[in-house]
Scaffold this active site. Sequence first.
Site, mmCIF file in Angstrom:
data_model
loop_
_atom_site.group_PDB
_atom_site.id
_atom_site.type_symbol
_atom_site.label_atom_id
_atom_site.label_comp_id
_atom_site.label_asym_id
_atom_site.label_seq_id
_atom_site.Cartn_x
_atom_site.Cartn_y
_atom_site.Cartn_z
ATOM 1 N N ASP A 67 21.410 -29.527 9.818
ATOM 2 C CA ASP A 67 20.928 -29.661 10.969
ATOM 3 C C ASP A 67 19.456 -30.470 11.020
ATOM 4 O OD1 ASP A 67 19.760 -27.623 10.085
ATOM 5 O OD2 ASP A 67 20.218 -26.452 11.322
ATOM 6 N N ASP A 136 20.250 -14.027 15.739
ATOM 7 C CA ASP A 136 21.233 -13.948 16.710
ATOM 8 C C ASP A 136 22.614 -13.986 15.990
ATOM 9 O OD1 ASP A 136 21.264 -16.605 16.264
ATOM 10 O OD2 ASP A 136 20.728 -17.018 18.205
ATOM 11 N N HIS A 138 23.534 -16.964 14.113
ATOM 12 C CA HIS A 138 23.915 -18.262 14.040
ATOM 13 C C HIS A 138 24.021 -18.850 12.683
ATOM 14 C CE1 HIS A 138 19.370 -19.650 14.658
ATOM 15 N NE2 HIS A 138 19.795 -19.497 13.185
ATOM 16 N N GLU A 143 24.752 -21.544 17.737
ATOM 17 C CA GLU A 143 24.121 -20.561 18.656
ATOM 18 C C GLU A 143 25.430 -19.626 19.232
ATOM 19 O OE1 GLU A 143 21.415 -19.791 17.972
ATOM 20 O OE2 GLU A 143 19.857 -20.911 18.934
HETATM 21 P P1 PGA Z 1 14.970 -18.329 8.479
HETATM 22 O O1 PGA Z 1 16.194 -19.115 9.525
HETATM 23 O O2 PGA Z 1 15.587 -18.631 6.934
HETATM 24 O O3 PGA Z 1 13.660 -19.041 8.821
HETATM 25 O O4 PGA Z 1 15.005 -16.991 8.890
HETATM 26 C C1 PGA Z 1 17.505 -18.861 9.249
HETATM 27 C C2 PGA Z 1 18.481 -19.735 10.349
HETATM 28 O O5 PGA Z 1 17.863 -19.576 11.269
HETATM 29 O O6 PGA Z 1 19.344 -19.945 10.031
#
Ligand code: PGA
Length: 257
Positions: A67, A136, A138, A143
């Site tokens: 992404d 959350d 995702h 999301e």
């Molecule tokens: P993070 O993000 O590795 O910074 O915790 C993970 C994500 O949002 O997929």
Amino acid sequence: MEIVICKTKKEASRKAADMIAKLVKENPKCVLGLATGSTPVEMYDCLAKDVKAKKISFKNVKSWNLDEYYGLAPTHDQSYRYFMNENFFDKIDIKKSNTHVLNGLAKDWRKECAAYEAQIKKAGGIDLQVLGIGSDGHIAFNEPGSSLASRTRIVYLTPQTIKDNARFFKKASDVPVSALSMGVGTICEAKKVVLLAFGKNKADAVKGMVEGGMSQFCTASALQAHNDAWVFCDEEAASKLKLKKFYAWRSEIEMKG
Ligand code: PGA
């Protein structure tokens, strides 16, 4: 889904890196799906050490990232292209022209996303997809509410994700509210999946992914239907799993095989 529960993030990162290194050795022309975020950084460091020690080479590896923030230039220090260059690509021997990140400045996002999917298909599909997980639940920027069949497209960030990611920006209002992201359907087509999760902030998401129902409310739960998905986590991230002892015992057997 195989759940590998390690004492530390360091140990889990090394084990996940070993799985990737094995693939790169066996298939030097493999196609990787890569992720950003703080979670995979240590694993990328392990792989960079392997390259330095001449154990593996990424010379013929191709990569597609999950992404990119919509509206950020690749040169912006919070863009995911910038992140990948800094944290991985500039430390290994991959050809930059073989690395792909969605263009956050694409005017026509539909065209950009369709072309991205077509490129992956042309390369033969993703052999191994690296993933983190949001608090959350995702994967990529899919999301809660994202279809489990979704493809690469524009997505909108929840207040929770904006809050989580605000730590990298000067203020929360600087976090872009939209992004271009591979879909859950795109991700699930990868032949193998390696998801990393560390810390107690991820315990609820890991619980939802592994032991919750398959639901678009926790998009990582779609991996329950994947037949070669591996979760490398520390004890904190695994702390809410009902069957954690069983998973740990089983994964030791599976890792040997
Ligand atoms: P993070 O993000 O590795 O910074 O915790 C993970 C994500 O949002 O997929």
